[in-house]
Design a protein around this motif. Structure first.
Motif, PDB file in Angstrom:
ATOM      1  N   MET A 152       0.821  -1.204   0.000  1.00 19.53           N
ATOM      2  CA  MET A 152       0.000   0.000   0.000  1.00 19.53           C
ATOM      3  C   MET A 152       0.865   1.269   0.000  1.00 19.53           C
ATOM      4  O   MET A 152       0.596   2.223  -0.739  1.00 19.53           O
ATOM      5  N   LEU A 153       1.955   1.291   0.810  1.00 23.07           N
ATOM      6  CA  LEU A 153       2.805   2.474   0.879  1.00 23.07           C
ATOM      7  C   LEU A 153       3.530   2.735  -0.438  1.00 23.07           C
ATOM      8  O   LEU A 153       3.660   3.888  -0.868  1.00 23.07           O
ATOM      9  N   TYR A 154       4.006   1.693  -1.094  1.00 28.13           N
ATOM     10  CA  TYR A 154       4.647   1.889  -2.395  1.00 28.13           C
ATOM     11  C   TYR A 154       3.650   2.485  -3.398  1.00 28.13           C
ATOM     12  O   TYR A 154       4.004   3.312  -4.231  1.00 28.13           O
ATOM     13  N   HIS A 155       2.414   2.033  -3.303  1.00 24.04           N
ATOM     14  CA  HIS A 155       1.374   2.559  -4.195  1.00 24.04           C
ATOM     15  C   HIS A 155       1.148   4.051  -3.935  1.00 24.04           C
ATOM     16  O   HIS A 155       0.957   4.833  -4.882  1.00 24.04           O
ATOM     17  N   VAL A 156       1.186   4.437  -2.669  1.00 21.33           N
ATOM     18  CA  VAL A 156       1.000   5.856  -2.310  1.00 21.33           C
ATOM     19  C   VAL A 156       2.064   6.723  -2.994  1.00 21.33           C
ATOM     20  O   VAL A 156       1.769   7.761  -3.578  1.00 21.33           O
ATOM     21  N   GLY A 157       3.317   6.272  -2.928  1.00 17.18           N
ATOM     22  CA  GLY A 157       4.392   7.031  -3.561  1.00 17.18           C
ATOM     23  C   GLY A 157       4.239   7.126  -5.053  1.00 17.18           C
ATOM     24  O   GLY A 157       4.536   8.167  -5.667  1.00 17.18           O
ATOM     25  N   GLU A 158       3.752   6.059  -5.645  1.00 19.37           N
ATOM     26  CA  GLU A 158       3.589   6.044  -7.095  1.00 19.37           C
ATOM     27  C   GLU A 158       2.441   6.958  -7.521  1.00 19.37           C
ATOM     28  O   GLU A 158       2.536   7.687  -8.504  1.00 19.37           O
ATOM     29  N   VAL A 159       1.348   6.918  -6.770  1.00 20.87           N
ATOM     30  CA  VAL A 159       0.167   7.711  -7.128  1.00 20.87           C
ATOM     31  C   VAL A 159       0.387   9.202  -6.876  1.00 20.87           C
ATOM     32  O   VAL A 159       0.067  10.051  -7.725  1.00 20.87           O
ATOM     33  N   LEU A 160       0.961   9.539  -5.706  1.00 20.52           N
ATOM     34  CA  LEU A 160       1.084  10.951  -5.335  1.00 20.52           C
ATOM     35  C   LEU A 160       2.342  11.613  -5.873  1.00 20.52           C
ATOM     36  O   LEU A 160       2.348  12.819  -6.140  1.00 20.52           O
ATOM     37  N   GLU A 161       3.420  10.842  -6.033  1.00 18.60           N
ATOM     38  CA  GLU A 161       4.678  11.433  -6.491  1.00 18.60           C
ATOM     39  C   GLU A 161       5.114  10.920  -7.860  1.00 18.60           C
ATOM     40  O   GLU A 161       6.104  11.399  -8.416  1.00 18.60           O
ATOM     41  N   GLY A 162       4.425   9.915  -8.363  1.00 18.56           N
ATOM     42  CA  GLY A 162       4.806   9.345  -9.658  1.00 18.56           C
ATOM     43  C   GLY A 162       6.136   8.627  -9.609  1.00 18.56           C
ATOM     44  O   GLY A 162       6.818   8.493 -10.622  1.00 18.56           O
ATOM     45  N   ARG A 163       6.503   8.114  -8.424  1.00 19.33           N
ATOM     46  CA  ARG A 163       7.814   7.480  -8.270  1.00 19.33           C
ATOM     47  C   ARG A 163       7.668   6.089  -7.636  1.00 19.33           C
ATOM     48  O   ARG A 163       6.904   5.900  -6.696  1.00 19.33           O
ATOM     49  N   ARG A 164       8.442   5.165  -8.174  1.00 21.40           N
ATOM     50  CA  ARG A 164       8.456   3.814  -7.631  1.00 21.40           C
ATOM     51  C   ARG A 164       9.715   3.540  -6.813  1.00 21.40           C
ATOM     52  O   ARG A 164       9.866   2.462  -6.246  1.00 21.40           O
ATOM     53  N   ASP A 165      10.622   4.510  -6.780  1.00 19.45           N
ATOM     54  CA  ASP A 165      11.927   4.294  -6.149  1.00 19.45           C
ATOM     55  C   ASP A 165      12.016   4.871  -4.748  1.00 19.45           C
ATOM     56  O   ASP A 165      13.094   4.889  -4.142  1.00 19.45           O
ATOM     57  N   LEU A 166      10.930   5.389  -4.206  1.00 19.90           N
ATOM     58  CA  LEU A 166      10.969   5.958  -2.866  1.00 19.90           C
ATOM     59  C   LEU A 166      11.012   4.847  -1.822  1.00 19.90           C
ATOM     60  O   LEU A 166      10.427   3.772  -2.008  1.00 19.90           O
ATOM     61  N   SER A 167      11.680   5.120  -0.713  1.00 17.77           N
ATOM     62  CA  SER A 167      11.743   4.137   0.377  1.00 17.77           C
ATOM     63  C   SER A 167      10.411   4.096   1.107  1.00 17.77           C
ATOM     64  O   SER A 167       9.577   5.012   0.983  1.00 17.77           O
ATOM     65  N   LEU A 168      10.221   3.072   1.885  1.00 10.97           N
ATOM     66  CA  LEU A 168       8.997   2.977   2.683  1.00 10.97           C
ATOM     67  C   LEU A 168       8.899   4.128   3.672  1.00 10.97           C
ATOM     68  O   LEU A 168       7.810   4.645   3.936  1.00 10.97           O
ATOM     69  N   GLU A 169      10.034   4.551   4.195  1.00 10.27           N
ATOM     70  CA  GLU A 169      10.056   5.665   5.151  1.00 10.27           C
ATOM     71  C   GLU A 169       9.590   6.956   4.465  1.00 10.27           C
ATOM     72  O   GLU A 169       8.805   7.732   5.032  1.00 10.27           O
TER      73      GLU A 169
END
Length: 551
Positions: A49-66
């Motif tokens: 779910m957290l990885y999805h949040v980064g992808e949807v809101l920031e358009g990035r798949r490389d962000l850390s969970l933190e």
């Protein structure tokens, strides 16, 4: 890029299993498996779910969970985000209940909205589980029921219980469970590995939830011999345990049609803990909810699924052996059993499981079931059922397996393969009881053993001391007894004895004995003593040995 550790499959398996160290001293494997497997599953749902949040809101798949956690905390109140998460995942975990946030609590780095340090309490994890289970989607209802967070087994008070769970969470905290690099099945395979390890430690209790992978592979492949499913395939396990046997089709159906996403899985399990384990196992193997229908229930007492809903291309099963069941007379009207005129005995439900599975098999399908050898020769009601199946041409093969393959029992077992569309009533008998590798605690089928069975089954030709294709007349002459030694003679005669060599060896042995006796007499004669009794004794021994030499 995520800061979590991306490991190979073996490294991940080892790391996950070592997390059980926090629990091993407190309870046996059959209990602590629920904690570890449940918490791993929770981390997977949270991380995904957290990885999805980064992808949807920031358009990035490389962000850390933190990094994704911080974004999630800031944007959680956005209605569009909540709607997107619910639509995508069918569950929502609030920011203060994610695995990442709880790990921060344990590490002392989590803070409340007003800036105060937040410490970990057992209730935090309970609330996180409740977030997931309270979804309207039935896929998650009651999923964590067996993770008893307030159990005294974890500790004598709330703090000790929290410390135990905290150690488990920390042990897997920095592992990457979502973005695995080797292949998409890495996590599912690691989960299977854990289930196997827990089965090894659980002993007899393992029979409730685990069929060895090699046996599962064989059962699956037997149902796929000479089959092709270009559009879709339906599979059913009425005693599914952890779902491992069903999931083998995801791996091996590719050999037939390459359409693993066109497999539809049906399974039933009576044990709640094992049923929940199967649900988690399916999700971690990437099986979409629309491709599975799992149910908790008693397979024998209540028929499921309705025939009007589906019949199956393949039925596979490793049910509990010789289980007691009600055998209520009302079942004589049940279409699963009524064609046979009798019911399996109350003391042994083996044929009840077999007939249930066979009833739900398509006319063009194949069924493979593991049972004790008694089903091959026991009489009375079982004998009548067996005769009827043979007269109908329903039994296609009988395959004897080695002993000690299963963690729950050491007895040798047999696979019975059944079909509805056979053109004759012959039965292929295979004695595969000697083809295995002996491991530390168990015997294990090797790939060459599995392939030999499959090749022999497909060719349906006699193999000396291994396999025999029995015609119906031969089976009838044996009074419908299917005991494998009646059809496959595995006796290996002793090589002929060379009597001349035996005589020569005997002569040489006697010569050597005589030589040794002479040397012994010589040594005894050299012994001296001032004690007359000792010398008299030595003389007596010498005379006895010399007498034997002169015979």
């Amino acid at each position: 890029m995520s800061e979590e550790k991306v490991l190979t499959k073996k490294e991940l398996e080892s790391a996950l299993f070592s997390a059980a160290d926090a629990l091993r001293s407190k309870m046996d494997a059959n209990e602590y498996k629920n904690y570890l497997l449940g918490i791993i599953f929770y981390k997977y749902l949270s991380d995904k779910m957290l990885y999805h949040v980064g992808e949807v809101l920031e358009g990035r798949r490389d962000l850390s969970l933190e990094e994704n956690q911080k974004i999630y905390e800031e944007k959680f109140d956005t209605e569009d985000l909540q709607d997107d998460i619910k639509t995508t995942f069918s569950y929502t975990i609030s920011p203060e209940h994610t695995f990442t946030y709880i790990l921060n609590e344990i590490n002392g780095t989590a803070r409340t909205k007003d800036g105060k340090i937040k410490t970990f309490q057992i209730s935090d994890l309970a609330d996180a589980f409740n977030d997931i289970e309270s979804t309207k989607d039935s896929d998650f209802e009651g999923l964590f029921a067996d993770v008893q967070l307030y159990s005294p087994r974890l500790g004598t008070n709330a703090q000790k219980q929290a410390d135990t769970i905290a150690n488990v969470i920390k042990a897997i905290g920095d592992l990457e469970l979502v973005n695995q690099v080797d292949n998409k099945d890495t996590l599912g395979d690691a989960y299977e590995y854990l289930i196997k390890q827990f089965a090894s430690e659980s002993g007899k209790k393992a029979g409730e939830f685990y069929t060895p992978q090699e046996v599962s592979e064989l059962l699956t492949k037997l149902t796929l011999v000479d089959k092709n499913y270009p559009e879709e395939m339906t599979v059913y396990d009425p005693a599914m345990g952890s779902g491992s046997l069903l999931l083998k089709f995801k791996k091996y159906i590719k050999l037939a049609n390459g359409q693993a996403d066109k497999i539809f899985y049906y399974g039933q399990e009576i044990n709640m803990s094992t049923y929940n384990l199967a649900r988690m196992n399916m999700i971690l193997h990437g099986v979409d909810s629309s491709n599975q229908e799992l149910r908790r229930g008693d397979t024998l007492d209540e028929d499921w699924p309705p025939v009007s809903k589906t019949m199956f291309d393949a039925v596979v099963m490793n049910p509990p052996y010789s289980l007691k069941w009600s055998a209520n007379k009302g079942f004589l009207q049940d279409p699963r059993f009524s064609p046979y005129g009798v019911l399996p005995p109350k003391s042994k439900a083996d044929y009840a499981f077999l007939l249930h599975g066979f009833y739900h098999l398509k006319n063009t399908g194949t069924m493979a079931i593991v049972l004790p050898h008694g089903v091959l020769f026991r009489g009375a009601a079982e004998g009548k059922i067996r005769k009827k199946l043979l007269e109908n041409g329903s039994i296609d093969a009988v395959i004897g397996l080695p002993s000690n393959l299963f963690y729950s029992t050491s007895i040798p077992t047999v696979i019975v393969v059944l079909k509805k569309d056979k053109t004759d009533r012959s039965v292929m008998f295979i004695d595969a009881s000697k083809g295995f590798e002996k491991k530390k605690n168990q015997n294990e089928l090797r790939e060459e053993d599995i392939q030999k069975i499959l090749d022999t089954y497909e060719k349906r030709e006699d193999v000396e001391r291994y396999a025999h294709l029995a015609k119906f007349d031969e089976i009838e002459e044996n009074d419908f007894n299917l005991n494998i030694p009646r059809y496959v003679d595995t006796f290996v005669p002793e090589p002929p004895v060379d009597l001349k060599k035996v005589a020569t060896d005997l002569h040489e042995t006697n010569v050597e004995i005589e030589k040794n006796q002479r040397e012994l007499v010589g040594m005894l004669k050299e012994l001296t003593s001032d004690d007359t009794e000792i010398m008299d004794g030595l003389d007596a021994i010498i005379k006895e040995l010399e007498a034997e030499l002169h015979e």
